[in-house]
Design a protein around this motif. Structure first.
Motif, PDB file in Angstrom:
ATOM      1  N   ARG A   1      35.988 -11.239  -1.190  1.00 49.17           N
ATOM      2  CA  ARG A   1      36.227 -12.254  -0.167  1.00 49.17           C
ATOM      3  C   ARG A   1      34.930 -12.607   0.532  1.00 49.17           C
ATOM      4  NH1 ARG A   1      40.185  -9.611   3.698  1.00 49.17           N
ATOM      5  NH2 ARG A   1      39.222 -11.193   5.038  1.00 49.17           N
ATOM      6  N   ALA A   2      34.105 -11.596   0.770  1.00 50.15           N
ATOM      7  CA  ALA A   2      32.886 -11.845   1.528  1.00 50.15           C
ATOM      8  C   ALA A   2      31.916 -12.708   0.761  1.00 50.15           C
ATOM      9  CB  ALA A   2      32.233 -10.521   1.916  1.00 50.15           C
ATOM     10  N   GLU A   3      31.822 -12.499  -0.640  1.00 48.02           N
ATOM     11  CA  GLU A   3      30.823 -13.223  -1.407  1.00 48.02           C
ATOM     12  C   GLU A   3      31.331 -14.551  -1.927  1.00 48.02           C
ATOM     13  OE1 GLU A   3      28.643 -11.272  -4.302  1.00 48.02           O
ATOM     14  OE2 GLU A   3      27.852  -9.751  -2.987  1.00 48.02           O
TER      15      GLU A   3
ATOM     16  N   ASP B   1      27.668  -5.258   7.995  1.00 49.65           N
ATOM     17  CA  ASP B   1      26.252  -4.877   7.983  1.00 49.65           C
ATOM     18  C   ASP B   1      25.432  -6.012   7.402  1.00 49.65           C
ATOM     19  OD1 ASP B   1      23.867  -3.629   8.037  1.00 49.65           O
ATOM     20  OD2 ASP B   1      24.390  -2.005   6.667  1.00 49.65           O
ATOM     21  N   TYR B   2      24.583  -6.615   8.238  1.00 51.23           N
ATOM     22  CA  TYR B   2      23.709  -7.704   7.791  1.00 51.23           C
ATOM     23  C   TYR B   2      22.264  -7.239   7.638  1.00 51.23           C
ATOM     24  CZ  TYR B   2      27.594 -10.704   9.100  1.00 51.23           C
ATOM     25  OH  TYR B   2      28.817 -11.289   9.193  1.00 51.23           O
ATOM     26  N   SER B   3      22.092  -5.917   7.615  1.00 52.35           N
ATOM     27  CA  SER B   3      20.710  -5.420   7.535  1.00 52.35           C
ATOM     28  C   SER B   3      20.131  -5.559   6.139  1.00 52.35           C
ATOM     29  CB  SER B   3      20.640  -3.953   7.984  1.00 52.35           C
ATOM     30  OG  SER B   3      21.489  -3.156   7.148  1.00 52.35           O
ATOM     31  N   GLN B   4      21.000  -5.694   5.122  1.00 58.70           N
ATOM     32  CA  GLN B   4      20.492  -5.881   3.761  1.00 58.70           C
ATOM     33  C   GLN B   4      21.375  -6.864   3.040  1.00 58.70           C
ATOM     34  OE1 GLN B   4      20.687  -2.172   1.709  1.00 58.70           O
ATOM     35  NE2 GLN B   4      22.834  -1.781   2.234  1.00 58.70           N
TER      36      GLN B   4
END
Length: 570
Positions: A318-320, A300-303
């Protein structure tokens, strides 16, 4: 009247001789044609033999051309697939088939060509002898006729002379003016001429009787006998040609059973083809061992997603903490679409899928073991040779064997080290991870400050993009991750070996110079034994003795779904 009769006889005799001579000429031409026919047939068989040899040679070359090379990949495929084995069987049978054509050529040469060549020479000699006898008989009868004619002309001449002498005597006797002495002389001359004429008559009669006898023998015995011999010669020639033609067919018929066996072998090879077995061999050969990928998670790239201290999820960390990568170059490709690394892992076959890598490593281990056996046999032979030299010094110097023994020993050691190396890789692929005899000390990584790790933006800027879209670590000190001092927790001294909870793949190179970390290469596969606790580090294991921490952002983690520590092959 007498002259006319004589001319008739001479003409009749001339016609007889002419007819006989014409018959000899005709027979001579026909027998010469017969010899040329045999020579022509011999040439035909010879050319057929040459064709058979040329055909056999071309067939052998064709079979040899498509034979697989020894110790090649093609030979391995021929042994693996039934269709290739059938084709190899066809090539072998075709080679035997060519051999039968060579047998045909050999039999044609020995049974027909050689025999007819020798027979032609004998036929020419026999024909020459018969016609020589015919010409000799013809010459003899002609000579007899000439002698007869000569004696007849002499008899005729002497008769005429006797008549003239008689007429002269009678003339002298009636003439009264001639002396008695002249009359007596004329009388004696006439008597002498009559005697010579009588002798000529006797000689002519003898020659005539002789000629008639020779002429009778010539036309009723000698010439028919010569003609009979020529006829028998011609019949033998025709019979010999017929036998050769029969042999010509028998030579082919003799090889038909073997040719039939060759064709049966080709048919049997074709019937032995197993499509299902071949297809299963293809599946076995190219089976990768990869597990199908799981479902792709929704991102989700909406926020904006920000990492907090309470968020200890492995996926969030992992994502950050993953370094920023240029857009459009994804590292998380599914395994069927991943590119093979160029030049990397050529020795350990790490560029291959696990199943193919296992087969290659197993084959390499088998080859090395065979080489070790050869070297061991060689060493045993050298030891026996040295013992013989020790017991029998006159046969050789024992010390001369020592350098070769030392060289063989070194070769064995090298091969054994090589075998251990490949066996280790093989054990890694097969998942044969030995259990440690002593539990290792668990390492705890403590961070002094939050700013000890460079930001992800800086790390991303210090990496260069490789040709295949991956990133390599810069060797400058600015690009290295600064890890604080690592301390060991006493509470983990007696902890047992941690089970694996998943696997991971290194996305970037990490040198791991600090204590508690482990160095990894890009693309390397490792086992996860402890996930990220929120501090940005994941604990991994390479083998039974190497384990440590790596940045979570440097690896792509695949956790086991059952959560029981089962190994997952990538």
């Amino acid at each position: 009247m007498v002259v006319f009769r004589q001319e008739m006889v001479e003409e009749r005799m001339g016609d007889c001789w002419s007819r006989t001579k014409d018959q000899f000429d005709n027979l001579e031409k026909h027998t010469q044609w017969g010899i040329e026919f045999v020579e022509r047939y011999t040439k035909f068989v010879k050319e057929r033999s040459e064709i058979e040899l040329s055909y056999a040679k071309q067939i052998r070359n064709l079979s040899k051309k498509y034979q697989p090379k020894k110790n090649s990949k093609e030979e391995e495929e021929n042994n693996k697939y039934s269709a290739c084995r059938a084709f190899l069987s066809t090539l072998n049978e075709l080679n035997d088939y060519a051999g039968q054509h060579e047998v045909i050529a050999e039999n044609l040469t020995s049974q027909i060509i050689s025999e007819l060549t020798r027979y032609i020479q004998e036929l020419k000699a026999e024909r020459k002898s018969h016609f020589h006898d015919g010409r000799k008989a013809q010459q003899h009868i002609e000579n007899s006729w000439k002698q007869l004619e000569s004696s007849k002309r002499r008899f005729e001449r002497e008769c005429k002379e006797a008549d003239r002498a008689q007429q002269y005597f009678e003339k002298m006797d009636s003439d009264i003016n001639v002396t008695k002495a002249d009359v007596e002389k004329a009388r004696q001359q006439a008597q002498m001429r009559h005697q010579i004429a009588a002798d000529s008559k006797t000689e002519y009669a003898s020659y005539l009787q002789k000629f008639n006898q020779e002429q009778n023998d010539h036309y009723h015995t000698l010439i028919p006998h010569i003609f009979q011999k020529i006829q028998e010669m011609e019949e033998r020639r025709i019979e010999r040609v017929g036998e050769s033609m029969k042999t010509f067919a028998e030579v082919d018929r003799q090889v038909l059973p073997i040719v039939g066996k060759c064709l049966d072998g080709m048919t049997k090879g074709a019937e032995s083809i197993e499509p299902k077995h071949d297809s299963s061999q293809v599946v076995e050969s190219y089976k990768s061992g990869f597990e199908p990928p799981g479902d792709v998670e929704f991102e989700d790239y909406s926020q904006a997603m920000k990492r907090t201290a309470s968020e200890c999820s492995l996926s969030n960390s992992r994502a950050e903490s993953k370094p920023d990568k240029p857009t459009g170059k994804s590292k998380g490709k599914l395994w069927p679409f991943m590119k093979k690394s160029k030049g990397a892992g050529s020795e350990d076959f790490s560029h291959l899928p696990p199943e193919q890598r296992r087969k290659k490593l197993q084959a390499k281990v088998d080859d090395i073991n065979k080489d070790i056996e050869k070297e061991m046999d060689k060493k045993d032979a050298l030891i026996k040779m040295k013992d013989v030299y020790v017991k029998n010094p006159h046969m050789g110097d024992p010390s001369s064997v020592d350098p070769r023994l030392a060289e063989t020993g070194q070769n064995i050691e090298k091969l054994q080290l090589e075998a251990q190396k490949f066996e280790g890789w093989l054990a890694e692929v097969e998942g044969r991870m030995p259990v440690k005899s002593e539990p290792p000390q668990r390492q705890s990584v403590l961070y002094e400050t939050q700013n000890s790790v460079p930001s992800n933006d800086n790390c991303a800027q210090d990496r260069e993009s490789s040709p295949d879209g991956s990133y390599t670590e810069e060797q400058s000190s600015e690009a290295q991750i600064k890890v604080p001092n690592v301390e060991f927790d006493d509470e983990f001294d007696d902890e047992e070996t941690l089970p694996t909870i998943g696997t991971c793949k290194a996305l970037y190179c990490f040198e791991g110079n600090n204590e508690g970390t482990i160095s990894v290469m890009e693309g390397e596969l490792l086992y996860v034994i402890e996930e990220d606790k929120g501090d940005g580090w994941t604990r991994v294991r390479r083998n039974e003795e190497e384990e440590g921490y790596v940045p979570t952002s440097y690896v792509e983690v695949f956790l086991d779904t059952n959560g029981k520590g089962a190994m997952t092959y990538i």
